[in-house]
Design a protein around this motif. Structure first.
Motif, PDB file in Angstrom:
ATOM      1  N   UNK A 195       0.816  -1.217   0.000  1.00 45.31           N
ATOM      2  CA  UNK A 195       0.000   0.000   0.000  1.00 45.31           C
ATOM      3  C   UNK A 195       0.847   1.263   0.000  1.00 45.31           C
ATOM      4  N   UNK A 196       2.005   1.216   0.637  1.00 46.57           N
ATOM      5  CA  UNK A 196       2.837   2.395   0.830  1.00 46.57           C
ATOM      6  C   UNK A 196       4.240   2.164   0.272  1.00 46.57           C
ATOM      7  N   UNK A 197       4.525   2.625  -0.955  1.00 50.58           N
ATOM      8  CA  UNK A 197       5.857   2.455  -1.541  1.00 50.58           C
ATOM      9  C   UNK A 197       6.944   3.021  -0.624  1.00 50.58           C
ATOM     10  N   UNK A 198       8.004   2.239  -0.462  1.00 48.85           N
ATOM     11  CA  UNK A 198       9.123   2.676   0.375  1.00 48.85           C
ATOM     12  C   UNK A 198       9.000   2.300   1.835  1.00 48.85           C
ATOM     13  N   UNK A 199       7.852   1.782   2.258  1.00 53.05           N
ATOM     14  CA  UNK A 199       7.707   1.339   3.640  1.00 53.05           C
ATOM     15  C   UNK A 199       8.294  -0.064   3.746  1.00 53.05           C
ATOM     16  N   UNK A 229      14.009   5.306  -2.578  1.00 53.48           N
ATOM     17  CA  UNK A 229      13.780   4.663  -3.869  1.00 53.48           C
ATOM     18  C   UNK A 229      12.979   5.564  -4.808  1.00 53.48           C
ATOM     19  N   UNK A 230      13.131   5.370  -6.111  1.00 57.31           N
ATOM     20  CA  UNK A 230      12.304   6.119  -7.063  1.00 57.31           C
ATOM     21  C   UNK A 230      10.806   5.876  -6.857  1.00 57.31           C
ATOM     22  N   UNK A 231      10.444   4.671  -6.388  1.00 54.54           N
ATOM     23  CA  UNK A 231       9.028   4.356  -6.162  1.00 54.54           C
ATOM     24  C   UNK A 231       8.433   5.265  -5.095  1.00 54.54           C
ATOM     25  N   UNK A 232       9.172   5.492  -4.021  1.00 54.90           N
ATOM     26  CA  UNK A 232       8.653   6.378  -2.980  1.00 54.90           C
ATOM     27  C   UNK A 232       8.622   7.821  -3.459  1.00 54.90           C
ATOM     28  N   UNK A 282       5.321  10.173  -3.575  1.00 55.39           N
ATOM     29  CA  UNK A 282       5.188  11.502  -2.935  1.00 55.39           C
ATOM     30  C   UNK A 282       4.720  12.542  -3.939  1.00 55.39           C
ATOM     31  N   UNK A 283       5.196  12.457  -5.169  1.00 50.69           N
ATOM     32  CA  UNK A 283       4.792  13.429  -6.183  1.00 50.69           C
ATOM     33  C   UNK A 283       3.300  13.330  -6.528  1.00 50.69           C
ATOM     34  N   UNK A 284       2.747  12.147  -6.330  1.00 51.80           N
ATOM     35  CA  UNK A 284       1.331  11.947  -6.630  1.00 51.80           C
ATOM     36  C   UNK A 284       0.414  12.469  -5.522  1.00 51.80           C
TER      37      UNK A 284
END
Length: 223
Positions: free
Chosen positions: A184-188, A213-216, A220-222
């Protein structure tokens, strides 16, 4: 004529095993300010025993630190320590930790300052696999749509992480390096073995790798 004040009988205390409506549960809980934790699960009251330092307090602190660091790096998320959560008419748990969207998520903050609805992630500290955290509460969280559910079994020295897939909890499997990665939470990211060893510095180091990571960053940008 002298008016005799009407006396009301005192409310019965909350006791484990009581079967109550949510409204009655809240009424009795409010009348017991000395009580630190009580939950209503499937209409049944569970009153927590005094919490042990090593078996509960320290693991709880580590989970809160881990989630708190992630939420600090992820705008729009809120990290909550043992909040009351109104899930439905028969269920009002008080999870050890909650991670939720502050806006636009599944839950909201009520006018009287409680969480209503299903947070995106719940974490619990449980004694063992026999705990109701892995049985009754798991079914309640699944039914109400809690997207991810993490349980730290302190006596068994194990982590259980579940994610919701088409309404059913599936077990999240760590990667080859033993790191769990949230769906659910990229980078967690969670280094479970280091958490079980109470190596919080290593846990936070791995979490920071996930945050970098680029995924997180795209996540964040979204937001």
């Amino acid at each position: 004529m002298v008016k005799v004040p009407i006396s009301h009988p005192p409310l019965p205390p909350l006791e484990s095993g009581d079967r109550l409506s949510r409204a009655e549960f809240e009424r009795r809980y409010a009348a017991m300010p000395q009580l630190r934790k009580a939950e209503l699960i499937e209409g049944v009251v569970y009153v927590a025993s005094p919490l042990h330092a090593q078996a509960h307090g320290k693991p709880h602190g580590s989970i809160m630190t881990w989630l708190g660091v992630y939420s600090a790096a992820t705008p729009g998320l809120g990290c909550y320590d043992a909040p009351t959560v109104r899930l439905d008419a028969n269920n009002e748990p008080q999870p050890d930790a909650v991670l939720r969207w502050e806006q636009g998520g599944q839950s909201r903050i009520s006018a009287d300052d409680y969480i209503e609805g299903a947070p995106e992630l719940i974490a619990e500290i449980a004694a063992s696999s026999a705990s109701y955290d892995l049985h009754d509460k798991l079914r309640v969280y699944q039914r109400n749509g809690v997207q991810e559910y993490l349980v730290w079994r302190t006596y068994n020295q194990a982590i259980d992480w579940f994610y919701l897939d088409q309404g059913v909890y599936q077990t999240l499997v760590p990667g080859a390096n033993g790191i769990y990665r949230s769906q659910q939470f990229p980078g967690l990211w969670l280094a479970a073995e280091r958490l079980l060893a109470h190596d919080l510095a290593a846990v936070l180091d791995v979490l920071q790798q996930g945050i970098n990571t680029p995924e997180h960053q795209a996540f964040v940008k979204q937001l």
